[in-house]
Design a protein around this motif. Structure first.
Motif, PDB file in Angstrom:
ATOM      1  N   ALA A  68     -88.306  64.025  20.517  1.00 35.47           N
ATOM      2  CA  ALA A  68     -87.616  63.249  19.489  1.00 35.47           C
ATOM      3  C   ALA A  68     -88.608  62.543  18.573  1.00 35.47           C
ATOM      4  O   ALA A  68     -88.417  62.483  17.346  1.00 35.47           O
ATOM      5  CB  ALA A  68     -86.681  62.233  20.149  1.00 35.47           C
ATOM      6  N   ALA A  69     -89.672  62.004  19.145  1.00 31.62           N
ATOM      7  CA  ALA A  69     -90.693  61.342  18.327  1.00 31.62           C
ATOM      8  C   ALA A  69     -91.303  62.314  17.334  1.00 31.62           C
ATOM      9  O   ALA A  69     -91.499  61.982  16.154  1.00 31.62           O
ATOM     10  CB  ALA A  69     -91.763  60.736  19.230  1.00 31.62           C
ATOM     11  N   SER A  70     -91.609  63.519  17.781  1.00 30.17           N
ATOM     12  CA  SER A  70     -92.199  64.520  16.893  1.00 30.17           C
ATOM     13  C   SER A  70     -91.255  64.838  15.743  1.00 30.17           C
ATOM     14  O   SER A  70     -91.677  64.966  14.588  1.00 30.17           O
ATOM     15  CB  SER A  70     -92.512  65.798  17.674  1.00 30.17           C
ATOM     16  N   GLY A 103    -102.719  58.341  13.790  1.00 27.26           N
ATOM     17  CA  GLY A 103    -103.393  58.529  15.069  1.00 27.26           C
ATOM     18  C   GLY A 103    -102.434  58.360  16.231  1.00 27.26           C
ATOM     19  O   GLY A 103    -101.391  57.696  16.104  1.00 27.26           O
ATOM     20  N   VAL A 104    -102.780  58.952  17.364  1.00 27.27           N
ATOM     21  CA  VAL A 104    -101.934  58.907  18.557  1.00 27.27           C
ATOM     22  C   VAL A 104    -102.787  58.511  19.761  1.00 27.27           C
ATOM     23  O   VAL A 104    -103.873  59.067  19.974  1.00 27.27           O
ATOM     24  CB  VAL A 104    -101.272  60.272  18.830  1.00 27.27           C
ATOM     25  N   VAL A 105    -102.305  57.534  20.528  1.00 23.02           N
ATOM     26  CA  VAL A 105    -102.913  57.204  21.812  1.00 23.02           C
ATOM     27  C   VAL A 105    -101.813  57.214  22.863  1.00 23.02           C
ATOM     28  O   VAL A 105    -100.627  57.134  22.548  1.00 23.02           O
ATOM     29  CB  VAL A 105    -103.626  55.832  21.806  1.00 23.02           C
ATOM     30  N   SER A 135    -101.081  70.360  21.253  1.00 19.38           N
ATOM     31  CA  SER A 135    -100.152  70.599  22.346  1.00 19.38           C
ATOM     32  C   SER A 135    -100.069  72.092  22.648  1.00 19.38           C
ATOM     33  O   SER A 135    -100.080  72.928  21.742  1.00 19.38           O
ATOM     34  CB  SER A 135     -98.762  70.075  21.977  1.00 19.38           C
ATOM     35  N   GLY A 136     -99.952  72.415  23.924  1.00 18.93           N
ATOM     36  CA  GLY A 136     -99.792  73.807  24.308  1.00 18.93           C
ATOM     37  C   GLY A 136     -98.354  74.268  24.282  1.00 18.93           C
ATOM     38  O   GLY A 136     -98.071  75.447  24.513  1.00 18.93           O
ATOM     39  N   LEU A 171     -99.834  66.709  17.888  1.00 22.90           N
ATOM     40  CA  LEU A 171    -100.601  65.641  18.535  1.00 22.90           C
ATOM     41  C   LEU A 171     -99.728  64.726  19.379  1.00 22.90           C
ATOM     42  O   LEU A 171    -100.164  64.210  20.402  1.00 22.90           O
ATOM     43  CB  LEU A 171    -101.336  64.811  17.480  1.00 22.90           C
ATOM     44  N   ALA A 172     -98.477  64.508  18.927  1.00 17.80           N
ATOM     45  CA  ALA A 172     -97.610  63.538  19.593  1.00 17.80           C
ATOM     46  C   ALA A 172     -96.979  64.083  20.868  1.00 17.80           C
ATOM     47  O   ALA A 172     -96.502  63.308  21.703  1.00 17.80           O
ATOM     48  CB  ALA A 172     -96.513  63.080  18.631  1.00 17.80           C
ATOM     49  N   THR A 173     -96.959  65.399  21.030  1.00 16.14           N
ATOM     50  CA  THR A 173     -96.401  65.984  22.249  1.00 16.14           C
ATOM     51  C   THR A 173     -97.500  65.986  23.310  1.00 16.14           C
ATOM     52  O   THR A 173     -98.192  66.983  23.535  1.00 16.14           O
ATOM     53  CB  THR A 173     -95.878  67.405  21.972  1.00 16.14           C
TER      54      THR A 173
END
Length: 577
Positions: A68-70, A103-105, A135-136, A171-173
């Motif tokens: 959902a964030a993605s 950016g993502v942490v 992400s894979g 990146l977010a997943t």
């Protein structure tokens, strides 16, 4: 305002900024080394950059939420760089973000070296460093990514908003193998403070003149453990209770929420004006918890926001919400930080992670960020001929100004193949201001040329500061009689002036110096820009110089000069709102 209520001076100072903007020189056609009284130290208003940091829970329950964030925050990114026109007035509803870092942490900070079955990396976890491995599980990701995503005027033509949103999903997943001891507040602090600066893992992400938006996404409460309490992670300490309840049973091991509030305030001067805290957490939907944070004190008092042990499953807490998105626990500490941040004057938004549709939350966060954006404005207005005499045949769109880039010694002016350095006779800043500069001409060509940046040799400023001077080409554009304004060429490589009458977008009308992408990048790398103007105007109510010389200083747009009745000394003030 009538012309007799304005001040006009030749080659006058209009703006003083170092690496963050422009500075302007006053006085006649004199050397740049003239006295300090020739520089008006006026800070420009404006904030069009955004550094957007996502703190995403990567523990075992977060698969749906990451998807959902993605999806929804990809839309947020598109709306920031290309704002909608919801009111249908033909203009975007917000200042477009011209320069965006994303950016993502993760919330995984390990377990202080102790072994916990749900934590893969006990020593520090991801440590608040920006994660950029693709992400894979998301299709069409690149094989590798930079430390953070960046979209600015240099790459905006090729880096479309759709691609930016797709890269964010990659990146977010993060996956769901992160530590079950979520520490989002400490991860946020490390990412935005401890790991900034040369040689650190997040170097270059955060800019001092940006809006910093911190977005926390988790279905748990915060458990940011103080460094002197490793026992919370010790599986052999049965006296401390079940691992899943320890943060609830022993709140004394966590850093105080007020401590994180203070760390946010210490990020930069007047941080509350430019730092936004947004949260997608386990608050109950359709309650006072959701929105801009105005009722978070009430939210924290709701029955569903109280942490209590589930009598049916005594190894866990009663969820604060439970939907098809999964269950979430009361995010008491995270919401308390939002309450404190709003109390300090900062921008906040809280949404429920239990909602199946995050559209309202993403839009609320966009609006909260947009409220902190401001167009970059000069404190003075100029009057190009196309503004003062638009009925004249082919009126000039040029402002009577010279923009000079000052580079540290050892650097050279930007090259221009169409008008190389050898095409230009040597000249100086004094000659430019006096109007005696010989034109450039490529050998064998009849037409003159004007480089993007013309070498002015050494320029010495007050205090014996020495620079390489470069005269930046002005791209005034062509007057469009139907529009009643000047239109800039699509491939402009010089600077241009836009008066308030033609700059009626978000943030209100204001005078602007629009810089080309290459110059914006050099400004970020330490270049100083100075604008020397032949006709500079300061409205009467903003003239705030010393008695007898009121036009020597001008208050910024939106303010006025108030003078002491006894001494006549003026101060720039904001009107009461």
């Amino acid at each position: 305002m009538s012309s007799d209520r304005r001040s006009r001076r030749p080659w006058t100072a209009c703006l003083a900024l170092a690496a963050a903007g422009l500075a302007c020189h006053s006085g006649g056609a004199r050397s740049a080394g003239a006295g300090d009284d020739n520089v008006a130290a006026v800070r420009a208003t404006g904030r069009t950059r955004v550094d957007l940091l996502f703190v995403i829970d990567n523990s075992g329950s977060m698969a749906q939420e990451q998807e959902a964030a993605s999806r929804y925050f990809g839309r947020l990114l598109r709306a920031l760089v290309d704002p909608p026109d919801d009111d249908g007035d033909g203009r975007p509803d917000a200042v477009p973000v011209e320069d965006l870092h994303v950016g993502v942490v993760s919330t995984d900070l390990g377990t202080m070296g102790l072994t916990v079955s749900t934590c893969r990396i006990p020593d520090g976890g991801d440590d608040g460093c920006l994660l950029h491995a693709p992400s894979g599980t998301v299709p069409d990701c690149a094989t590798e990514y930079p430390t953070f995503l960046a979209r600015d005027p240099l790459n905006a033509t090729d880096y479309l908003p759709e691609r930016l949103a797709a890269d964010f999903a990659c990146l977010a997943t993060l996956g769901t193998n992160g530590c079950g001891f979520e520490q989002p507040l400490e991860a946020m602090r490390r990412a935005a403070a401890e790991h900034q600066g040369p040689g650190r893992c997040n170097e270059g992400f955060l800019r001092d003149d940006s809006v910093l938006a911190l977005v926390v996404i988790t279905d748990e409460n915060d458990c940011s453990v103080a460094p002197d309490h490793p026992e919370i992670f010790d599986q052999d300490r049965t006296d401390m209770g079940h691992l899943g309840l320890r943060c609830f049973l022993h709140p004394e091991v966590a850093r105080p929420v007020e401590w994180f509030r203070d760390r946010l305030l210490a990020l930069r001067p007047r941080a509350a004006e430019s730092v936004v805290l947004a949260e997608l957490v386990g608050v109950p939907p359709d309650t006072v918890c959701e929105g801009d944070g105005a009722r978070l004190a009430e939210c924290l008092g709701l029955a569903r926001m109280q942490e209590t042990v589930d009598l049916l499953t005594p190894t866990q807490l009663v969820p604060s919400c439970n939907t098809s998105m999964g269950l979430a626990l009361p995010p008491v500490r995270i919401v308390e930080l939002a309450r404190l941040w709003r109390e300090a004057g900062g921008g906040t938004y809280v949404g429920s992670i239990c909602r199946t549709d995050w559209t309202d939350a993403a839009e609320g966060i966009r609006r909260t960020i947009a409220d902190r954006l401001e167009p970059e404005c000069l404190p003075y207005e100029l009057e190009p001929e196309a503004l003062t005499d638009p009925d004249r045949a082919d009126p000039s769109c040029a402002a009577n100004c010279a923009l000079v880039e000052l580079l540290p010694e050892g650097r050279t002016c930007a090259g221009d193949p169409a008008c190389p350095p050898e095409a230009c006779p040597p000249t100086t800043l004094d000659e430019v201001l006096a109007g005696t500069t010989a034109p450039c001409r490529v050998s064998g060509e009849a037409e003159t040329c004007e480089p993007s940046a013309r070498d002015l040799g050494r320029v010495v400023l007050p205090g014996d500061a020495r620079f390489r001077g470069c005269l930046v080409r002005q791209e005034p554009g062509v007057f469009d009689a139907d529009l009643g304004r000047c239109v800039a060429p699509a491939d402009a490589s010089g600077w241009r002036y836009v008066p308030p009458a033609w700059n009626d977008g978000p943030g209100g009308p204001c005078p602007r110096a629009v810089l080309p992408p290459w110059l914006r990048r050099e400004r970020d790398e330490g270049a100083v820009l100075r604008l020397y103007c032949g006709l500079l105007e300061c409205p009467f109510d903003r003239q705030c110089g010393p008695p007898g010389q009121p036009a020597e200083s001008c208050c910024a747009p939106g303010s006025f000069c108030a003078r002491d009745a006894g001494t006549g000394v003026g101060s720039c003030l904001q009107p009461d709102r």
